[in-house]
Design a protein around this motif. Sequence first.
Motif, PDB file in Angstrom:
ATOM      1  N   THR A  99     -15.406 -45.292  45.717  1.00 14.39           N
ATOM      2  CA  THR A  99     -15.309 -44.766  47.076  1.00 14.39           C
ATOM      3  C   THR A  99     -14.639 -43.400  47.038  1.00 14.39           C
ATOM      4  O   THR A  99     -13.746 -43.155  46.228  1.00 14.39           O
ATOM      5  CB  THR A  99     -14.510 -45.717  47.996  1.00 14.39           C
ATOM      6  OG1 THR A  99     -13.206 -45.949  47.434  1.00 14.39           O
ATOM      7  CG2 THR A  99     -15.221 -47.050  48.171  1.00 14.39           C
ATOM      8  N   ALA A 133     -11.552 -57.541  44.899  1.00  9.17           N
ATOM      9  CA  ALA A 133     -11.746 -56.200  44.352  1.00  9.17           C
ATOM     10  C   ALA A 133     -10.397 -55.572  43.997  1.00  9.17           C
ATOM     11  O   ALA A 133      -9.432 -55.701  44.748  1.00  9.17           O
ATOM     12  CB  ALA A 133     -12.476 -55.322  45.361  1.00  9.17           C
ATOM     13  N   LEU A 148      -8.532 -55.787  47.502  1.00  9.41           N
ATOM     14  CA  LEU A 148      -9.200 -56.347  48.676  1.00  9.41           C
ATOM     15  C   LEU A 148      -9.616 -57.771  48.361  1.00  9.41           C
ATOM     16  O   LEU A 148     -10.014 -58.074  47.229  1.00  9.41           O
ATOM     17  CB  LEU A 148     -10.471 -55.565  49.019  1.00  9.41           C
ATOM     18  CG  LEU A 148     -10.340 -54.240  49.734  1.00  9.41           C
ATOM     19  CD1 LEU A 148     -11.686 -53.538  49.791  1.00  9.41           C
ATOM     20  CD2 LEU A 148      -9.801 -54.454  51.132  1.00  9.41           C
ATOM     21  N   THR A 158     -12.701 -58.841  55.887  1.00 10.01           N
ATOM     22  CA  THR A 158     -11.633 -58.576  54.927  1.00 10.01           C
ATOM     23  C   THR A 158     -10.497 -59.524  55.268  1.00 10.01           C
ATOM     24  O   THR A 158      -9.985 -59.519  56.386  1.00 10.01           O
ATOM     25  CB  THR A 158     -11.170 -57.107  55.031  1.00 10.01           C
ATOM     26  OG1 THR A 158     -12.298 -56.264  54.787  1.00 10.01           O
ATOM     27  CG2 THR A 158     -10.070 -56.822  54.036  1.00 10.01           C
ATOM     28  N   ARG A 160      -5.640 -57.041  52.253  1.00 12.65           N
ATOM     29  CA  ARG A 160      -5.711 -55.756  51.561  1.00 12.65           C
ATOM     30  C   ARG A 160      -4.306 -55.342  51.142  1.00 12.65           C
ATOM     31  O   ARG A 160      -3.330 -55.663  51.813  1.00 12.65           O
ATOM     32  CB  ARG A 160      -6.360 -54.684  52.433  1.00 12.65           C
ATOM     33  CG  ARG A 160      -5.542 -54.259  53.623  1.00 12.65           C
ATOM     34  CD  ARG A 160      -6.159 -53.141  54.453  1.00 12.65           C
ATOM     35  NE  ARG A 160      -7.496 -53.368  54.916  1.00 12.65           N
ATOM     36  CZ  ARG A 160      -7.823 -54.041  56.016  1.00 12.65           C
ATOM     37  NH1 ARG A 160      -6.879 -54.574  56.756  1.00 12.65           N
ATOM     38  NH2 ARG A 160      -9.067 -54.168  56.376  1.00 12.65           N
ATOM     39  N   THR A 172      -8.622 -49.786  53.811  1.00 11.58           N
ATOM     40  CA  THR A 172      -9.746 -50.235  52.983  1.00 11.58           C
ATOM     41  C   THR A 172     -10.379 -51.467  53.609  1.00 11.58           C
ATOM     42  O   THR A 172      -9.735 -52.197  54.363  1.00 11.58           O
ATOM     43  CB  THR A 172      -9.276 -50.546  51.549  1.00 11.58           C
ATOM     44  OG1 THR A 172      -8.192 -51.468  51.618  1.00 11.58           O
ATOM     45  CG2 THR A 172      -8.830 -49.282  50.836  1.00 11.58           C
ATOM     46  N   GLU A 173     -11.659 -51.690  53.290  1.00  4.19           N
ATOM     47  CA  GLU A 173     -12.396 -52.753  53.959  1.00  4.19           C
ATOM     48  C   GLU A 173     -13.560 -53.234  53.095  1.00  4.19           C
ATOM     49  O   GLU A 173     -14.129 -52.481  52.326  1.00  4.19           O
ATOM     50  CB  GLU A 173     -12.921 -52.195  55.274  1.00  4.19           C
ATOM     51  CG  GLU A 173     -13.672 -53.142  56.153  1.00  4.19           C
ATOM     52  CD  GLU A 173     -14.189 -52.447  57.406  1.00  4.19           C
ATOM     53  OE1 GLU A 173     -15.131 -52.979  58.011  1.00  4.19           O
ATOM     54  OE2 GLU A 173     -13.683 -51.375  57.781  1.00  4.19           O
ATOM     55  N   LEU A 174     -13.940 -54.503  53.285  1.00  3.27           N
ATOM     56  CA  LEU A 174     -15.109 -55.112  52.652  1.00  3.27           C
ATOM     57  C   LEU A 174     -16.166 -55.332  53.729  1.00  3.27           C
ATOM     58  O   LEU A 174     -15.836 -55.770  54.835  1.00  3.27           O
ATOM     59  CB  LEU A 174     -14.720 -56.459  52.024  1.00  3.27           C
ATOM     60  CG  LEU A 174     -15.858 -57.352  51.558  1.00  3.27           C
ATOM     61  CD1 LEU A 174     -16.573 -56.737  50.370  1.00  3.27           C
ATOM     62  CD2 LEU A 174     -15.320 -58.723  51.200  1.00  3.27           C
ATOM     63  N   LEU A 188     -17.738 -51.389  50.029  1.00  7.52           N
ATOM     64  CA  LEU A 188     -16.301 -51.224  50.167  1.00  7.52           C
ATOM     65  C   LEU A 188     -16.043 -49.909  50.871  1.00  7.52           C
ATOM     66  O   LEU A 188     -16.731 -48.912  50.622  1.00  7.52           O
ATOM     67  CB  LEU A 188     -15.621 -51.197  48.791  1.00  7.52           C
ATOM     68  CG  LEU A 188     -15.799 -52.435  47.926  1.00  7.52           C
ATOM     69  CD1 LEU A 188     -15.093 -52.241  46.590  1.00  7.52           C
ATOM     70  CD2 LEU A 188     -15.284 -53.672  48.617  1.00  7.52           C
ATOM     71  N   TRP A 224     -13.457 -49.083  41.796  1.00  9.65           N
ATOM     72  CA  TRP A 224     -13.267 -50.505  42.093  1.00  9.65           C
ATOM     73  C   TRP A 224     -13.955 -51.387  41.064  1.00  9.65           C
ATOM     74  O   TRP A 224     -15.067 -51.108  40.645  1.00  9.65           O
ATOM     75  CB  TRP A 224     -13.861 -50.847  43.460  1.00  9.65           C
ATOM     76  CG  TRP A 224     -13.222 -50.171  44.625  1.00  9.65           C
ATOM     77  CD1 TRP A 224     -13.577 -48.981  45.186  1.00  9.65           C
ATOM     78  CD2 TRP A 224     -12.125 -50.658  45.392  1.00  9.65           C
ATOM     79  NE1 TRP A 224     -12.776 -48.701  46.260  1.00  9.65           N
ATOM     80  CE2 TRP A 224     -11.869 -49.711  46.409  1.00  9.65           C
ATOM     81  CE3 TRP A 224     -11.336 -51.805  45.324  1.00  9.65           C
ATOM     82  CZ2 TRP A 224     -10.851 -49.880  47.342  1.00  9.65           C
ATOM     83  CZ3 TRP A 224     -10.323 -51.971  46.264  1.00  9.65           C
ATOM     84  CH2 TRP A 224     -10.092 -51.020  47.250  1.00  9.65           C
ATOM     85  N   VAL A 274     -15.172 -55.334  41.073  1.00 11.02           N
ATOM     86  CA  VAL A 274     -15.413 -56.355  42.097  1.00 11.02           C
ATOM     87  C   VAL A 274     -15.897 -57.629  41.446  1.00 11.02           C
ATOM     88  O   VAL A 274     -16.799 -57.602  40.599  1.00 11.02           O
ATOM     89  CB  VAL A 274     -16.463 -55.844  43.115  1.00 11.02           C
ATOM     90  CG1 VAL A 274     -16.713 -56.874  44.197  1.00 11.02           C
ATOM     91  CG2 VAL A 274     -16.037 -54.520  43.716  1.00 11.02           C
TER      92      VAL A 274
END
Length: 176
Positions: free
Chosen positions: A66, A93, A108, A128, A131, A138-140, A156, A166, A168
């Motif tokens: 990211t 992650a 995450l 999510t 975190r 940050t987010e899934l 992500l 990341w 994962v």
Amino acid sequence: MKEIVLPGSEGEEGTAAGGGGRLSGEDVLALTQVAHWWRHRLARGDAADPLESAFGGVDDSGVARTVGAAAATVVFPRPLVVPPGGVGLWVVALGVPDPPAVGVVYSLAGLCHFYHDAAAGWLIDGATVGRVPADAGTELRAVLIGPPANAPALQLVGAAGVTIDWKVEVYRVERG
């Protein structure tokens, strides 16, 4: 006698089998569970894939990069496959900033669901669950990538002003 050491079983080399060189009931139960697990992996067609999880049993492992708060799609060795009954995914992650910063890593954990219905089309959802750091933003996400394929995927979302690499891991829960 041939000795077999399974991943994660280090430190048990000195354990003696049950009386007279026979396996104890506990050993037979453990081997039965390993055989059941392996048959499941063979049925899924991925028994040759290495398990890369920190605690074993990972169903898939991928990477993402990211840049800032933009979303990036997780790249897996093979596409996510959704069986007819749908699939739930537990996703974990770990992210390391590039360049690395002393004392800063990102984590995450989340849940995603994918289900395809002939009449309704794709039903997806993701959340999510946790975190670190808690205020990173940050987010899934569970998403569809397409057209034309409209393939299920994970994304992500990174942190503002930071590039993050990341790793994962995905654990599947399938409806039987």
